[in-house]
Design a protein around this motif. Structure first.
Motif, short mmCIF file in Angstrom:
data_model
loop_
_atom_site.label_atom_id
_atom_site.label_comp_id
_atom_site.label_asym_id
_atom_site.label_seq_id
_atom_site.Cartn_x
_atom_site.Cartn_y
_atom_site.Cartn_z
N TYR A 93 0.81 -1.22 0.00
CA TYR A 93 0.00 0.00 0.00
C TYR A 93 0.85 1.27 0.00
N LYS A 101 1.55 1.77 -3.61
CA LYS A 101 0.30 2.15 -4.31
C LYS A 101 -0.06 3.61 -4.01
N TYR A 116 -6.56 8.40 -1.42
CA TYR A 116 -5.12 8.58 -1.19
C TYR A 116 -4.83 9.64 -0.13
N SER A 122 -9.05 -1.05 -7.02
CA SER A 122 -8.06 -2.05 -6.57
C SER A 122 -6.64 -1.51 -6.63
N THR A 127 -5.76 1.36 -5.65
CA THR A 127 -5.56 2.37 -4.60
C THR A 127 -4.99 1.71 -3.33
N PRO A 128 -4.45 2.53 -2.43
CA PRO A 128 -3.83 1.95 -1.24
C PRO A 128 -4.82 1.61 -0.13
N ILE A 129 -5.99 1.09 -0.51
CA ILE A 129 -6.99 0.71 0.49
C ILE A 129 -7.12 -0.81 0.47
N SER A 130 -7.11 -1.42 1.65
CA SER A 130 -7.21 -2.88 1.67
C SER A 130 -8.59 -3.31 1.20
N LYS A 131 -8.62 -4.51 0.63
CA LYS A 131 -9.87 -5.04 0.08
C LYS A 131 -10.94 -5.14 1.16
N MET A 189 -12.32 -1.78 2.10
CA MET A 189 -13.15 -1.27 1.02
C MET A 189 -14.48 -2.02 0.95
#
Lengths: 318, 420
Positions: free
Chosen positions: A77, A80, A109, B257, B259-263, B266
């Motif tokens: 992350y 990302k 973000y 998917s 992006t830096p957000i966990s599944k 989300m």
């Protein structure tokens, strides 16, 4: 060619198979920080697969990907956080306005609300969407939609941006706006990976590029380097009457000239790059007191090189 | 960031016109059409205690007739002609109405359909004739008379023992007689037996149950299934929720998917607002059903809990389908529309005998059919006097919810895909 520049993306020996089909075939690549790197290739050459593999959205069979020196994984992350993706098709929410879409993606973000607001407004300005902030995507033209797609991907000011054919099916004005925007992003320090079918865009924009076909990198370098590397001839056309036979013979005997044709005052010559060239031919004419009525020269373009090395047959069935 | 996602997830779902149309307007239209098509739902046909069994008791043997009348007085009241119940009797307790009369008059009453059966008081007591008595009521009348016979035999046995001088003195005889408390206990037990028999005979979902042709509100059975279908309808919301966050299903899924957000984060951020919206929709539809005058029973809290669990199981079943299967979103949406219809059909939404047929041939299907479970739960709340069987349905729904949540989370753990 060795360089001291920092590597933003390093792809090493990547292999991706779809059952029998090898989509990425032992591909290696280095993209430097701060450059616009073009990915060229016919349909089905593996450009999108390569991008999705680099982003770890796609499982690959072999190889590794590093971004900013760290190994890229689906759960990386922190990496990302520094990436922006502008997909090939406009990918936005129909239910949200222009502002809402940019704010939504930026908010994934950027946590701070005030900072986010400033970035969203900057992205709106950047994409020239000021007059459309309250519009829903369905009300936008194709060009505006592409610009919204771009704004959603870059609003959070990523260090690495993947632009997947961002100018497909847009009018010249929007296309120009997007290209100017891409240059601006590079000027702000972003590294950009740019895929397109438009060769002139690559020649204008990209610092370096790779031509892909069948999942492999065929050639990497600057546009000029790639054109120079190709074996394509320069086409020279002259309108000149009363050509003496000995001059024609002299030209015919020149090893740099691969093809010569003289009919009805029209002389067509194909000469190797770096060979005698137009200047050499004009010099020969001058020595023999010959003056052509008209002269034209066509050097090979990136498009010619692309067709030469990827083949001229239709690729859509691949 | 989670709040940001929650806010936008709510907006995205709420501003989607197709969602509003299919998930909110359509259920209203569906319920309204169902209501109009079935008609008379606001005054459902037979509630057992409101339509007691009417019998004539032949009083040739006056003593026997008095005894049976006294016994039946505990479960109903005398007087065929009266349309209203006596003030002393609770409406729930009127299972039976009887008339002591002679043979000729009894036959006349039967012929006039004023009574549904003729019972001859004697030893043993016996049913002499039926007219227009449903299997359910016939079965219950048998149960009443069996209980009476049982009490009478006990009393006779005590009398016989006294006659045979097996009791040494009167005091011990008095001690052996049924006390008032014991008698009340027997009455209570009999009543419970009767209710149990009633539940058993009209259980639509059992392959051993009687025909419901004249039993508890057959039209309501359709409506129970219809309500259950509506509660389970948001299955497609679960599918679309997963599509929105999965890279290989939609464009926004791909973008989200990256992006830096966990599944998992989300998923919950997208799931929770939709789940809440659908729970509210379900409650609004239940309110609407009540406004239409359809009486689904008075256990409002239990009905609401059941419907909300049904909606939860629907959304999570959708997310599980979305997370588990790889085929395209269009096909998944198709399945999410077809599946509730299949479950609804199996639950008696189109034909109320269906659950019994399923119970007979593929009983396991009823156990895993969420619409069947919700429908059964509504039915049991309506017909049962206890929550025992209803609670079993709640447990079944909780198990389905648990399984679907685990499957969803397990499926979501895939962060990269074979193909996009």
């Amino acid at each position: 060619m060795k360089t001291n520049r920092k590597v933003a993306v390093k792809v090493n020996n990547l292999v991706k198979r779809y059952k029998e089909l090898v989509a990425i075939d032992h591909l290696s690549l280095e993209i430097y920080e701060g450059e616009i790197f073009g990915l060229l290739g016919p349909n089905g050459s593996g450009k999108s697969t390569l991008i999705n593999s680099i982003l770890s959205l796609l499982k690959y069979d072999q190889g590794e990907v590093e971004i900013f020196g760290q190994k890229m994984k689906p759960t990386a992350y922190n990496i990302k956080q520094q990436i922006g993706l502008v997909p090939q098709e406009p990918t936005v929410y129909e239910e949200l306005t222009v502002y809402g879409n940019i704010d939504y993606f930026c908010g994934l973000y950027i946590k701070d609300k005030a900072e986010r607001q400033a970035l969203v407004e900057e992205a709106i300005e950047f994409a020239g969407l000021n007059d459309f902030v309250k519009f829903n995507p369905s009300k936008l033209s194709g060009g505006l939609l592409r610009r919204l797609n771009l704004a959603c991907g870059i609003a959070h000011k990523p260090k690495l941006i993947f632009l997947d054919e961002p100018t497909v099916a847009v009018d010249p004005q929007s296309r120009n706006r997007i290209l100017e925007g891409v240059k601006e992003l590079r000027a702000q320090g972003s590294t950009i990976v740019y895929t397109t079918h438009y060769m002139e865009e690559v020649e204008i924009l990209c610092d370096r590029l790779s031509i892909l076909d069948k999942g492999s990198v065929l050639v990497t370098g600057t546009s000029a380097e790639i054109i120079a590397m190709s074996a394509l001839d320069e086409n020279i056309e002259l309108e000149i009457y009363g050509m003496p036979n000995h001059i024609l013979q002299e030209l015919n005997d020149n090893s740099d000239i691969s093809h010569l044709d003289y009919q009805d005052g029209r002389l067509s010559i194909k000469t190797k790059q770096g060979g005698i060239g137009l200047l050499g031919i004009l010099h020969l004419f001058e020595e023999n007191s010959l003056t052509p009525i008209s002269v034209s020269s066509k050097k090979p373009t990136l498009n010619d090189v692309f067709l030469e090395i990827t083949g001229k047959e239709l690729k859509d069935n691949v | 960031m989670f709040r940001h996602l929650l806010k936008y997830s709510f907006k995205i779902y709420f501003y989607n016109k197709a969602n509003m149309m299919w998930n909110f307007i359509f259920p209203f239209v569906f319920i309204s059409v169902f209501f109009l098509a079935l008609g008379n739902l606001s005054n459902p046909t037979v509630e057992f205690s409101k339509d007691p069994i009417k019998i004539a008791i032949i009083d040739t043997d006056q003593q026997e007739a008095d005894n049976i009348a006294e016994f039946l007085g505990n479960f109903g009241e005398e007087g065929i002609a009266e349309q209203t119940k006596s003030e002393e009797t609770s409406s729930d307790d009127v299972f039976i109405k009887y008339q002591l009369t002679d043979v000729e008059n009894a036959e006349q009453l039967l012929a006039d359909q004023a009574v549904q059966a003729i019972v001859k008081a004697g030893n043993p007591v016996e049913i002499q004739a039926y007219n227009n008595l449903s299997k359910v009521k016939s079965s219950l009348l048998d149960q009443f008379l069996e209980s009476y016979e049982s009490i009478r035999k006990t009393t006779t046995m005590i009398g016989d023992r006294y006659a045979d001088e097996k009791f040494s003195d009167l005091e011990s005889f008095a001690g052996s007689q049924l006390s008032e408390q014991e008698f009340n206990e027997i009455m209570k037990q009999t009543k419970m037996d009767i209710l149990a028999k009633h539940e058993e005979t009209v259980d639509l979902f059992s392959d051993e149950s009687e025909s419901t042709e004249f039993s508890t509100s057959p039209l309501l059975i359709y409506f129970f299934a219809c309500m259950a279908y509506i509660a389970f309808y948001p299955l497609n919301t679960g599918v679309s929720t997963l599509a929105e966050i999965t890279a290989n299903q939609t464009g926004v899924g791909l973008r989200n998917s990256a992006t830096p957000i966990s599944k998992t984060k989300m998923f919950f951020a997208v799931f929770i607002p939709r789940w809440i919206i659908h729970c509210i929709f379900t409650l609004v539809i239940y309110l609407y059903v009540n406004l239409l005058g359809v009486n689904l029973g008075n256990n409002y809290l239990q009905i609401i809990v059941l419907l909300l669990l049904g909606t939860t199981s629907a959304v999570l079943t959708g997310t599980a389908i979305g997370a588990l299967f790889n085929f395209n979103t269009g096909l998944k949406i198709g399945i999410s529309i077809a599946l509730p219809l299949v479950f609804g059909f199996a639950s008696g939404m189109m034909y109320n005998g269906m659950p019994r047929i399923i119970a007979q041939y593929i009983p396991w299907f009823n156990e895993m059919n969420p619409i069947g479970i919700i429908s059964k739960g509504l039915y049991m709340l309506y017909s049962d006097t206890t929550f025992t069987r209803f609670n079993q349905q709640i447990v079944s729904l909780l198990i389905i919810i648990g399984i679907m949540l685990i499957v969803t989370i397990f499926g979501l753990r895939r962060n990269s895909y074979e193909s996009i």
